[in-house]
Motif scaffolding. Structure first.
Motif, PDB file in Angstrom:
ATOM      1  N   GLY A  13      99.823  79.750  53.924  1.00 28.21           N
ATOM      2  CA  GLY A  13     100.016  78.292  53.884  1.00 28.21           C
ATOM      3  C   GLY A  13      98.850  77.543  53.266  1.00 28.21           C
ATOM      4  N   THR A  14      97.776  78.258  52.926  1.00 27.44           N
ATOM      5  CA  THR A  14      96.613  77.614  52.297  1.00 27.44           C
ATOM      6  C   THR A  14      96.715  77.639  50.772  1.00 27.44           C
ATOM      7  N   GLY A  15      97.789  78.262  50.243  1.00 24.73           N
ATOM      8  CA  GLY A  15      97.810  78.582  48.798  1.00 24.73           C
ATOM      9  C   GLY A  15      98.508  77.566  47.918  1.00 24.73           C
ATOM     10  N   ASN A  16      98.749  78.019  46.717  1.00 23.76           N
ATOM     11  CA  ASN A  16      99.336  77.264  45.618  1.00 23.76           C
ATOM     12  C   ASN A  16     100.663  76.601  46.016  1.00 23.76           C
ATOM     13  N   LEU A  17     101.592  77.385  46.537  1.00 21.01           N
ATOM     14  CA  LEU A  17     102.853  76.845  47.040  1.00 21.01           C
ATOM     15  C   LEU A  17     102.715  76.431  48.505  1.00 21.01           C
ATOM     16  N   GLY A  18     101.923  77.217  49.250  1.00 18.12           N
ATOM     17  CA  GLY A  18     101.871  77.057  50.707  1.00 18.12           C
ATOM     18  C   GLY A  18     101.527  75.649  51.156  1.00 18.12           C
ATOM     19  N   THR A  19     100.567  75.001  50.491  1.00 16.61           N
ATOM     20  CA  THR A  19     100.144  73.669  50.954  1.00 16.61           C
ATOM     21  C   THR A  19     101.294  72.661  50.818  1.00 16.61           C
ATOM     22  N   HIS A  20     102.062  72.775  49.743  1.00 10.74           N
ATOM     23  CA  HIS A  20     103.207  71.870  49.537  1.00 10.74           C
ATOM     24  C   HIS A  20     104.291  72.148  50.580  1.00 10.74           C
ATOM     25  N   LEU A  21     104.482  73.429  50.837  1.00 13.40           N
ATOM     26  CA  LEU A  21     105.524  73.833  51.779  1.00 13.40           C
ATOM     27  C   LEU A  21     105.183  73.389  53.204  1.00 13.40           C
ATOM     28  N   VAL A  22     103.914  73.554  53.565  1.00 17.04           N
ATOM     29  CA  VAL A  22     103.492  73.154  54.919  1.00 17.04           C
ATOM     30  C   VAL A  22     103.665  71.647  55.086  1.00 17.04           C
ATOM     31  N   ARG A  23     103.278  70.882  54.082  1.00 15.98           N
ATOM     32  CA  ARG A  23     103.428  69.424  54.179  1.00 15.98           C
ATOM     33  C   ARG A  23     104.902  69.057  54.383  1.00 15.98           C
ATOM     34  N   ALA A  24     105.795  69.700  53.623  1.00 13.40           N
ATOM     35  CA  ALA A  24     107.228  69.394  53.766  1.00 13.40           C
ATOM     36  C   ALA A  24     107.725  69.746  55.171  1.00 13.40           C
ATOM     37  N   LEU A  25     107.230  70.840  55.728  1.00 11.50           N
ATOM     38  CA  LEU A  25     107.652  71.222  57.086  1.00 11.50           C
ATOM     39  C   LEU A  25     107.150  70.206  58.106  1.00 11.50           C
ATOM     40  N   LEU A  26     105.928  69.725  57.902  1.00  9.79           N
ATOM     41  CA  LEU A  26     105.369  68.734  58.823  1.00  9.79           C
ATOM     42  C   LEU A  26     106.162  67.433  58.739  1.00  9.79           C
ATOM     43  N   VAL A  27     106.481  67.022  57.509  1.00  5.56           N
ATOM     44  CA  VAL A  27     107.300  65.811  57.319  1.00  5.56           C
ATOM     45  C   VAL A  27     108.667  66.018  57.974  1.00  5.56           C
ATOM     46  N   GLY A  28     109.176  67.249  57.913  1.00  5.59           N
ATOM     47  CA  GLY A  28     110.478  67.571  58.503  1.00  5.59           C
ATOM     48  C   GLY A  28     110.442  67.665  60.033  1.00  5.59           C
ATOM     49  N   THR A 178     115.742  76.688  22.593  1.00  6.21           N
ATOM     50  CA  THR A 178     116.851  75.891  23.157  1.00  6.21           C
ATOM     51  C   THR A 178     117.483  76.526  24.401  1.00  6.21           C
ATOM     52  N   GLU A 179     116.970  77.694  24.813  1.00 11.21           N
ATOM     53  CA  GLU A 179     117.571  78.362  25.975  1.00 11.21           C
ATOM     54  C   GLU A 179     117.232  77.587  27.261  1.00 11.21           C
ATOM     55  N   PRO A 180     118.227  77.181  28.051  1.00 10.65           N
ATOM     56  CA  PRO A 180     117.901  76.496  29.305  1.00 10.65           C
ATOM     57  C   PRO A 180     117.499  77.482  30.408  1.00 10.65           C
ATOM     58  N   TRP A 181     116.554  77.060  31.232  1.00 10.31           N
ATOM     59  CA  TRP A 181     116.100  77.861  32.374  1.00 10.31           C
ATOM     60  C   TRP A 181     115.875  76.896  33.525  1.00 10.31           C
ATOM     61  N   HIS A 182     115.703  77.447  34.744  1.00 10.62           N
ATOM     62  CA  HIS A 182     115.562  76.541  35.886  1.00 10.62           C
ATOM     63  C   HIS A 182     114.145  76.549  36.425  1.00 10.62           C
ATOM     64  N   ALA A 183     113.807  75.410  36.996  1.00 11.59           N
ATOM     65  CA  ALA A 183     112.447  75.206  37.484  1.00 11.59           C
ATOM     66  C   ALA A 183     112.485  74.306  38.705  1.00 11.59           C
ATOM     67  N   SER A 184     111.459  74.430  39.547  1.00 15.53           N
ATOM     68  CA  SER A 184     111.385  73.614  40.765  1.00 15.53           C
ATOM     69  C   SER A 184     109.992  73.042  40.935  1.00 15.53           C
ATOM     70  N   LEU A 185     109.931  71.792  41.346  1.00 16.80           N
ATOM     71  CA  LEU A 185     108.660  71.226  41.802  1.00 16.80           C
ATOM     72  C   LEU A 185     108.320  71.896  43.127  1.00 16.80           C
ATOM     73  N   ARG A 186     107.016  72.079  43.387  1.00 12.09           N
ATOM     74  CA  ARG A 186     106.663  72.723  44.659  1.00 12.09           C
ATOM     75  C   ARG A 186     107.086  71.851  45.848  1.00 12.09           C
ATOM     76  N   SER A 187     107.095  70.530  45.657  1.00  7.93           N
ATOM     77  CA  SER A 187     107.560  69.647  46.749  1.00  7.93           C
ATOM     78  C   SER A 187     109.052  69.891  47.021  1.00  7.93           C
ATOM     79  N   HIS A 188     109.824  70.151  45.961  1.00  6.76           N
ATOM     80  CA  HIS A 188     111.261  70.441  46.111  1.00  6.76           C
ATOM     81  C   HIS A 188     111.444  71.752  46.903  1.00  6.76           C
ATOM     82  N   ILE A 189     110.621  72.740  46.583  1.00  5.78           N
ATOM     83  CA  ILE A 189     110.728  74.031  47.297  1.00  5.78           C
ATOM     84  C   ILE A 189     110.410  73.824  48.784  1.00  5.78           C
ATOM     85  N   GLY A 190     109.388  73.003  49.047  1.00  2.80           N
ATOM     86  CA  GLY A 190     109.042  72.702  50.442  1.00  2.80           C
ATOM     87  C   GLY A 190     110.218  72.074  51.176  1.00  2.80           C
TER      88      GLY A 190
END
Ligand SMILES: NC(=O)c1ccc[n+]([C@@H]2O[C@H](COP(=O)([O-])OP(=O)(O)OC[C@H]3O[C@@H](n4cnc5c(N)ncnc54)[C@H](OP(=O)(O)O)[C@@H]3O)[C@@H](O)[C@H]2O)c1
Length: 310
Positions: A13-28, A178-190
């Motif tokens: 939870g201290t990492g690149n994705l983890g901090t965003h994810l923890v914040r979203a859980l706290l908000v939740g 022109t190839e489409p691919w998918h992406a997520s903001l880390r806040s969205h993942i949280g």
């Protein structure tokens, strides 16, 4: 036993994705404990105004893990890619401690896509697939949810990882771009993880996929050109060459080859790795897709490429 989830232990939870994810859980509204490696030098982030508990754990010790998991309803692993293999010991300890839901460290390429195991990227992601296989084999003891997210979009834009560089006004498009691919903001993942845990019954024992949006390199380039008012110098690179360079790196034991295979997996002409509506869990999780241009504008403002709008 109540299926509702209130307490969550986050590994990494201290990492690149983890901090965003923890914040979203706290908000939740979840009560969050971050597990960190004993002796870790990773700084402990602040989640003000929320509070979290930091618990040092020896990941090789079932007793240490089991004690950290006492009273936790769910464990979310956002552990670094290099450490995904350690998750089997962690799952065993979670089962022994009576944890109800385990979310493994996936958060990228859809590792359950049929045939992926026969591709280079699938081979490199075998550790992640093995962990989900292990969860499937143990789903009578602990429930699980996997989540694929595509590229992390915000760090990719901020660090020009998508081969479009506002500072030099240059872009290198893979094949036609022109190839489409998918992406997520880390806040969205949280938010996605928070919704999974808020709805444990409808997300139980499933591998889900989410994305903020689908986009191609060419669309991104056009948006960035419009926002910056600059005409970029564009070159093209053949995906077969990127793949071959990946093979050469791998032969030398250089695992940065992963990035080569990742780019080909998503961005090569015909790759087919945009997230189709029928594959997306956004509706199930009550998540909206986001507006690419609005997101890019904010990210370029945050990096100082664009002046902040009022
Ligand atoms: N889709 C994408 O574009 C994308 C991009 C990057 C990552 N990912 C995926 O997202 C997940 C999380 O990655 P991340 O970049 O957020 O991870 P990260 O920041 O590199 O690491 C997360 C945390 O894991 C702990 N850690 C680091 N090395 C470890 C080790 N050797 N053993 C045990 N723990 C270790 C550290 O916490 P402590 O020091 O506090 O213990 C660290 O803060 C992974 O599954 C990764 O593959 C996806």
């Amino acid at each position: 036993m109540s299926s509702s989830i209130n307490t969550v232990a986050v590994i990494g939870g201290t990492g690149n994705l983890g901090t965003h994810l923890v914040r979203a859980l706290l908000v939740g509204g979840f009560s969050v404990t971050i597990l960190t490696r004993q002796g870790s030098s990773t700084p402990q982030p602040s989640f003000s105004p929320y509070t979290v508990t930091f618990t040092p754990v020896d990941y090789s010790s079932p007793t240490s893990l089991q004690s950290a998991f006492q009273g936790q309803d769910a464990v979310v692993s956002v552990v670094a890619t290099a450490a995904v293999q350690t998750q089997k010991t962690i799952i065993d300890a979670a089962i022994a401690a009576g944890v109800k839901r385990f979310i493994p460290s996936e958060f990228g390429v859809h590792t359950r896509k049929p045939g992926i195991e026969k591709t280079r990227i699938g081979e490199l992601l075998k550790g992640k697939r093995d962990v989900v296989d292990y969860l499937i084999a143990n789903e009578d003891k602990i429930s699980w949810t996997g989540l694929s997210t595509g590229f992390f979009f915000d760090p990719a834009i901020k660090n020009s990882l998508l081969d479009i560089s506002p500072s030099t006004a240059t872009a290198t498009l893979i094949d036609s771009g022109t190839e489409p691919w998918h992406a997520s903001l880390r806040s969205h993942i949280g938010r996605a993880v928070s919704e999974i845990l808020r709805h444990p019954d409808i997300t139980k024992n499933q591998y889900l996929a989410t994305a903020s949006f689908n986009v191609s390199q060419k669309q991104l380039l056009e948006i960035i050109e419009e926002l910056t008012g600059k005409k970029f110098e564009v070159s093209h690179v053949n995906s077969k060459d990127i793949y071959q360079q990946g093979e050469e790196k791998l032969a030398k034991g250089d695992y940065s080859a992963f990035v080569n295979f990742l780019k080909v997996h998503f961005e090569a002409d015909g790759a087919g790795n945009a997230l189709k509506e029928e594959e997306s869990a956004n509706e199930k999780l009550g998540l909206q897709t986001e507006d690419v241009k609005a997101v890019v504008r904010v990210l370029l403002e945050e990096t100082g490429v664009l002046a902040a709008s009022a």
